[in-house]
Write a protein that holds these residues in place. Sequence first.
Motif, PDB file in Angstrom:
ATOM      1  N   TYR A 204      36.122  20.511  90.921  1.00 36.39           N
ATOM      2  CA  TYR A 204      34.864  19.778  90.896  1.00 36.39           C
ATOM      3  C   TYR A 204      33.779  20.539  91.668  1.00 36.39           C
ATOM      4  O   TYR A 204      34.090  21.350  92.550  1.00 36.39           O
ATOM      5  N   ARG A 205      32.548  20.256  91.359  1.00 37.16           N
ATOM      6  CA  ARG A 205      31.438  20.894  92.082  1.00 37.16           C
ATOM      7  C   ARG A 205      31.579  20.643  93.588  1.00 37.16           C
ATOM      8  O   ARG A 205      31.872  19.527  94.031  1.00 37.16           O
ATOM      9  N   GLY A 206      31.400  21.706  94.374  1.00 29.12           N
ATOM     10  CA  GLY A 206      31.524  21.608  95.822  1.00 29.12           C
ATOM     11  C   GLY A 206      32.896  21.945  96.346  1.00 29.12           C
ATOM     12  O   GLY A 206      33.103  22.009  97.562  1.00 29.12           O
ATOM     13  N   ILE A 207      33.882  22.175  95.431  1.00 30.59           N
ATOM     14  CA  ILE A 207      35.267  22.398  95.831  1.00 30.59           C
ATOM     15  C   ILE A 207      35.756  23.739  95.291  1.00 30.59           C
ATOM     16  O   ILE A 207      35.488  24.084  94.129  1.00 30.59           O
ATOM     17  N   GLY A 208      36.496  24.489  96.098  1.00 30.54           N
ATOM     18  CA  GLY A 208      37.204  25.669  95.636  1.00 30.54           C
ATOM     19  C   GLY A 208      36.362  26.644  94.843  1.00 30.54           C
ATOM     20  O   GLY A 208      35.340  27.143  95.309  1.00 30.54           O
ATOM     21  N   ALA A 209      36.774  26.926  93.608  1.00 30.54           N
ATOM     22  CA  ALA A 209      36.077  27.886  92.758  1.00 30.54           C
ATOM     23  C   ALA A 209      34.719  27.385  92.298  1.00 30.54           C
ATOM     24  O   ALA A 209      33.953  28.147  91.687  1.00 30.54           O
ATOM     25  N   SER A 210      34.402  26.123  92.579  1.00 33.97           N
ATOM     26  CA  SER A 210      33.097  25.549  92.209  1.00 33.97           C
ATOM     27  C   SER A 210      32.246  25.257  93.447  1.00 33.97           C
ATOM     28  O   SER A 210      31.277  24.498  93.381  1.00 33.97           O
ATOM     29  N   ARG A 211      32.597  25.873  94.572  1.00 35.32           N
ATOM     30  CA  ARG A 211      31.865  25.665  95.816  1.00 35.32           C
ATOM     31  C   ARG A 211      30.566  26.477  95.798  1.00 35.32           C
ATOM     32  O   ARG A 211      30.572  27.663  95.441  1.00 35.32           O
ATOM     33  N   PRO A 212      29.450  25.865  96.174  1.00 36.69           N
ATOM     34  CA  PRO A 212      28.195  26.613  96.217  1.00 36.69           C
ATOM     35  C   PRO A 212      28.142  27.526  97.440  1.00 36.69           C
ATOM     36  O   PRO A 212      28.945  27.391  98.372  1.00 36.69           O
TER      37      PRO A 212
ATOM     38  N   ARG B 125      25.604  22.603 102.800  1.00 32.00           N
ATOM     39  CA  ARG B 125      24.595  21.704 103.357  1.00 32.00           C
ATOM     40  C   ARG B 125      23.441  21.554 102.375  1.00 32.00           C
ATOM     41  O   ARG B 125      22.853  22.540 101.929  1.00 32.00           O
ATOM     42  N   GLY B 126      23.138  20.330 102.017  1.00 32.02           N
ATOM     43  CA  GLY B 126      22.000  20.063 101.144  1.00 32.02           C
ATOM     44  C   GLY B 126      22.245  20.290  99.669  1.00 32.02           C
ATOM     45  O   GLY B 126      21.291  20.257  98.875  1.00 32.02           O
ATOM     46  N   CYS B 127      23.500  20.494  99.248  1.00 32.39           N
ATOM     47  CA  CYS B 127      23.738  20.770  97.825  1.00 32.39           C
ATOM     48  C   CYS B 127      23.509  19.539  96.947  1.00 32.39           C
ATOM     49  O   CYS B 127      23.282  19.666  95.744  1.00 32.39           O
ATOM     50  N   GLY B 128      23.591  18.350  97.525  1.00 30.48           N
ATOM     51  CA  GLY B 128      23.236  17.145  96.791  1.00 30.48           C
ATOM     52  C   GLY B 128      24.287  16.612  95.848  1.00 30.48           C
ATOM     53  O   GLY B 128      24.025  15.658  95.105  1.00 30.48           O
ATOM     54  N   TYR B 129      25.476  17.176  95.838  1.00 32.10           N
ATOM     55  CA  TYR B 129      26.504  16.722  94.913  1.00 32.10           C
ATOM     56  C   TYR B 129      27.071  15.378  95.350  1.00 32.10           C
ATOM     57  O   TYR B 129      27.285  15.131  96.526  1.00 32.10           O
ATOM     58  N   ARG B 130      27.376  14.527  94.350  1.00 28.53           N
ATOM     59  CA  ARG B 130      27.901  13.185  94.611  1.00 28.53           C
ATOM     60  C   ARG B 130      29.248  13.010  93.916  1.00 28.53           C
ATOM     61  O   ARG B 130      29.573  13.708  92.969  1.00 28.53           O
TER      62      ARG B 130
ATOM     63  N   GLY C  81      26.161  18.204 107.904  1.00 33.73           N
ATOM     64  CA  GLY C  81      25.473  18.274 106.626  1.00 33.73           C
ATOM     65  C   GLY C  81      26.427  18.326 105.454  1.00 33.73           C
ATOM     66  O   GLY C  81      26.017  18.342 104.294  1.00 33.73           O
ATOM     67  N   TYR C  82      27.717  18.358 105.715  1.00 27.21           N
ATOM     68  CA  TYR C  82      28.797  18.245 104.734  1.00 27.21           C
ATOM     69  C   TYR C  82      30.032  17.859 105.537  1.00 27.21           C
ATOM     70  O   TYR C  82      30.020  17.893 106.782  1.00 27.21           O
ATOM     71  N   PHE C  83      31.103  17.476 104.867  1.00 27.91           N
ATOM     72  CA  PHE C  83      32.300  17.100 105.605  1.00 27.91           C
ATOM     73  C   PHE C  83      33.188  18.322 105.805  1.00 27.91           C
ATOM     74  O   PHE C  83      33.676  18.907 104.831  1.00 27.91           O
TER      75      PHE C  83
ATOM     76  N   TRP D 113      41.944  18.250 107.141  1.00 29.56           N
ATOM     77  CA  TRP D 113      41.829  17.000 106.393  1.00 29.56           C
ATOM     78  C   TRP D 113      41.359  17.342 104.977  1.00 29.56           C
ATOM     79  O   TRP D 113      40.206  17.147 104.627  1.00 29.56           O
ATOM     80  N   LEU D 114      42.201  17.902 104.176  1.00 31.44           N
ATOM     81  CA  LEU D 114      41.842  18.305 102.826  1.00 31.44           C
ATOM     82  C   LEU D 114      40.778  19.401 102.868  1.00 31.44           C
ATOM     83  O   LEU D 114      40.612  20.087 103.874  1.00 31.44           O
ATOM     84  N   GLU D 115      40.043  19.588 101.760  1.00 23.38           N
ATOM     85  CA  GLU D 115      39.005  20.609 101.680  1.00 23.38           C
ATOM     86  C   GLU D 115      37.667  20.057 102.177  1.00 23.38           C
ATOM     87  O   GLU D 115      37.501  18.851 102.360  1.00 23.38           O
ATOM     88  N   ASP D 116      36.713  20.967 102.408  1.00 24.54           N
ATOM     89  CA  ASP D 116      35.352  20.545 102.711  1.00 24.54           C
ATOM     90  C   ASP D 116      34.798  19.740 101.535  1.00 24.54           C
ATOM     91  O   ASP D 116      35.129  20.010 100.375  1.00 24.54           O
ATOM     92  N   LEU D 117      33.934  18.779 101.853  1.00 22.18           N
ATOM     93  CA  LEU D 117      33.343  17.944 100.807  1.00 22.18           C
ATOM     94  C   LEU D 117      31.825  17.937 100.936  1.00 22.18           C
ATOM     95  O   LEU D 117      31.287  17.891 102.056  1.00 22.18           O
ATOM     96  N   PRO D 118      31.114  17.944  99.814  1.00 22.63           N
ATOM     97  CA  PRO D 118      29.665  17.739  99.875  1.00 22.63           C
ATOM     98  C   PRO D 118      29.348  16.400 100.532  1.00 22.63           C
ATOM     99  O   PRO D 118      30.122  15.437 100.426  1.00 22.63           O
TER     100      PRO D 118
END
Length: 306
Positions: A73-81, A85-90, A176-178, A185-190
Amino acid sequence: MIQSKPDSSVDIRPAAIRCSDGVVLGGHVFRTARPDPIGMAIVNAATGVLARYYRRYAGFLAAHGYDVVTYDYRGIGASRPARMRGCGYRWRDWGELDFAAALRFAQGEARGGPVVVVGHSIGGFLPGLAENAADIDRMLTVGAQYAWWLDYVAHRRLGLFAKWHLAMPVLTAAFGYFPGRRLGWLEDLPAGVAHEWSFRGPRFERSHPRRERRRALERMAAVRAPILAVAVADDEFGTAPAIRRALHYYRGAECTAVMLRPADYGRETIGHFSLFHDSHAAGFWRDSLRWLHDGANPWPDRVISG
């Protein structure tokens, strides 16, 4: 019918999946060696879990006759921007945009047969948010829910609430992100994903603007694919109430929920994650093929009502 001798010669190649808003997701296509694939399978990850966690299960499906798509998903792994911070993904974007794109991509890659979805945790709920979800032919979900904290298992509820609904939003506000990876605790999250999780109420549509809620519910109800929802007795997130709450929104689909026990597979524990570990290849993985291939519930004595 389940293929008796799986073919180990699976071709794996990277994929770039373009969403309607221009975001490109990283993923992989697993090509079965069969010239006539049984169908196309899409594997949807849990929140904060890399798509590569499911690569062995995807390879197993490909060895048994499916072409398979996995993706982050956007913001994760191979789809990480480049900048979180500020990427706006929900969270909702993962269904409305990312899964919708993955489904279109899978349809374009398909060489025949039905399109099936295997969704883990939030990955079993997100498909209903996509405008093209009516194109799914069958779904298998595992621990699928959307993190309403009062559905967590009772003896762990307060601890999980403190972790995911108090600590997570505080840390997200600070960074600005998790920063899940550094905490283990799992991967970083938007931030948008983390906040939707933290502040989710008992009705998921309330996380949408008021003017969009009806449409979100209509999309969920438009899914006609039969759904087999698997819960595990020691899963602290995917409890029976959580599974039922998620299935409630798939009003147009024939839904069956089953509750498996660790002892069913000779285990002391399974929890929320381990069914996708390759130690389950000869057990749960093989059983799951009966549903994906033939629409037959492998666990008829484990059906739960409601």
